[in-house]
Motif scaffolding. Structure first.
Motif, PDB file in Angstrom:
ATOM      1  N   TYR A 154     -59.633  30.158  -9.938  1.00 49.03           N
ATOM      2  CA  TYR A 154     -60.094  31.426 -10.515  1.00 49.03           C
ATOM      3  C   TYR A 154     -59.400  31.544 -11.869  1.00 49.03           C
ATOM      4  N   SER A 155     -60.157  31.344 -12.922  1.00 46.94           N
ATOM      5  CA  SER A 155     -59.556  31.099 -14.236  1.00 46.94           C
ATOM      6  C   SER A 155     -59.357  32.355 -15.080  1.00 46.94           C
ATOM      7  N   ASP A 156     -58.248  32.362 -15.777  1.00 51.11           N
ATOM      8  CA  ASP A 156     -58.027  33.243 -16.925  1.00 51.11           C
ATOM      9  C   ASP A 156     -58.238  34.710 -16.545  1.00 51.11           C
ATOM     10  N   LEU A 157     -57.439  35.170 -15.586  1.00 56.09           N
ATOM     11  CA  LEU A 157     -57.670  36.474 -14.966  1.00 56.09           C
ATOM     12  C   LEU A 157     -56.994  37.630 -15.697  1.00 56.09           C
ATOM     13  N   ILE A 180     -46.243  38.635 -10.889  1.00 54.49           N
ATOM     14  CA  ILE A 180     -46.827  37.746  -9.884  1.00 54.49           C
ATOM     15  C   ILE A 180     -45.847  37.598  -8.729  1.00 54.49           C
ATOM     16  N   ILE A 220     -53.502  33.024 -17.294  1.00 52.51           N
ATOM     17  CA  ILE A 220     -53.056  33.059 -15.906  1.00 52.51           C
ATOM     18  C   ILE A 220     -54.271  32.899 -15.008  1.00 52.51           C
ATOM     19  N   SER A 221     -54.246  31.878 -14.161  1.00 57.53           N
ATOM     20  CA  SER A 221     -55.305  31.653 -13.190  1.00 57.53           C
ATOM     21  C   SER A 221     -54.692  31.669 -11.800  1.00 57.53           C
ATOM     22  N   ILE A 222     -55.528  31.782 -10.786  1.00 54.89           N
ATOM     23  CA  ILE A 222     -55.051  31.630  -9.410  1.00 54.89           C
ATOM     24  C   ILE A 222     -55.775  30.444  -8.778  1.00 54.89           C
ATOM     25  N   ALA A 268     -50.205  30.952  -8.670  1.00 61.87           N
ATOM     26  CA  ALA A 268     -50.563  31.346 -10.030  1.00 61.87           C
ATOM     27  C   ALA A 268     -50.334  30.126 -10.918  1.00 61.87           C
TER      28      ALA A 268
END
Lengths: 161, 161
Positions: free
Chosen positions: A39-42, A82, B54-56, B136
């Protein structure tokens, strides 16, 4: 003492203050031969100057009811919290009216979710509710104080919803 | 099959490959009225262009013994893996000889520690050993593929030390 009831963290409710970082819904892309969802670039990382850095915070655990007597903000950059434990934590934010924090709200971030405060948003200090109290923090590394604190004339009491 | 024994993650052993992010020793500064220790700017974020994001990642859990058949590297940027569960995970890296990964090593990162691969370092894919498998990831958000993969002619078997 004025009471604030905690509320569930949702992207919609948190939108005026920042980003909710979560692995929900369809991933941006599947990687590693289908073994990993990305899940990119949040988060909106936003720095006046300097650059992003990764720090670790080790915080004392807090409990509810919690007396909120101050908030702070970082005029030069966003700040992401985080959790490095699979535990909920509390996120306190407030609106701004002519430089004064108003209408503080308290969210409970569920397991597996992180948040990013947008630049210059009033927020409470890191408030883990469970051990281990370790958080990775992505914020601006650079010169200057980048910190404004506000002590409430009358503290608020944050209670479970 | 060639065997690789896992080893404990230490900053010294990992230095040729990247940074170990941990809240150990004296903090950079105490914040929040002494309630929180801040260990600042622990990772060398290094991007050719683009910017940090920031990605997960939500990964399947892996088990030992683990067959290592490939590694990858990112020529345009560093990549940090921050566990969002308070559990150890495995970190595989390799040296480089004329563009070929050599001498792979497997480290076990203990609870509460994260790592940052320096730019263009050969490494294995994310290998959590315990639920929840959420991490993360701080890496470069930008254009281009930024990925080189190498399949070993003969896989390695990673076993507990």
């Amino acid at each position: 003492m004025k009471v604030i009831k905690t509320q569930a963290l949702t992207a919609q409710a948190f939108a005026p203050f920042g980003d909710v970082l979560t692995a929900a819904g369809d991933p941006t892309v599947m990687i590693n031969q289908g073994m990993c969802a990305r899940y990119s670039d949040l988060a909106e990382l936003d720095f006046s100057d300097g650059q992003a850095g990764i720090s670790i915070f080790k915080s004392e655990i807090r409990t509810l009811p919690y007396e909120l007597d101050m908030v702070e903000r970082h005029p030069d950059g966003s700040q992401a919290f985080i959790p490095m434990g699979n535990q909920p934590f509390m996120v306190v934010v407030a609106g701004d009216q002519d430089g004064i924090p108003v209408n503080p709200q308290a969210f409970i971030a569920p397991k597996g979710q992180a948040i990013n405060f947008h630049r210059n948003i009033w927020h409470g200090v890191l408030t883990p509710l469970h051990e281990p109290g370790f958080f990775a923090v992505i914020d601006r590394i650079g010169g200057g104080e980048n910190l404004e604190e506000y002590i409430f004339k009358a503290p608020y009491l944050i209670q479970n919803e």
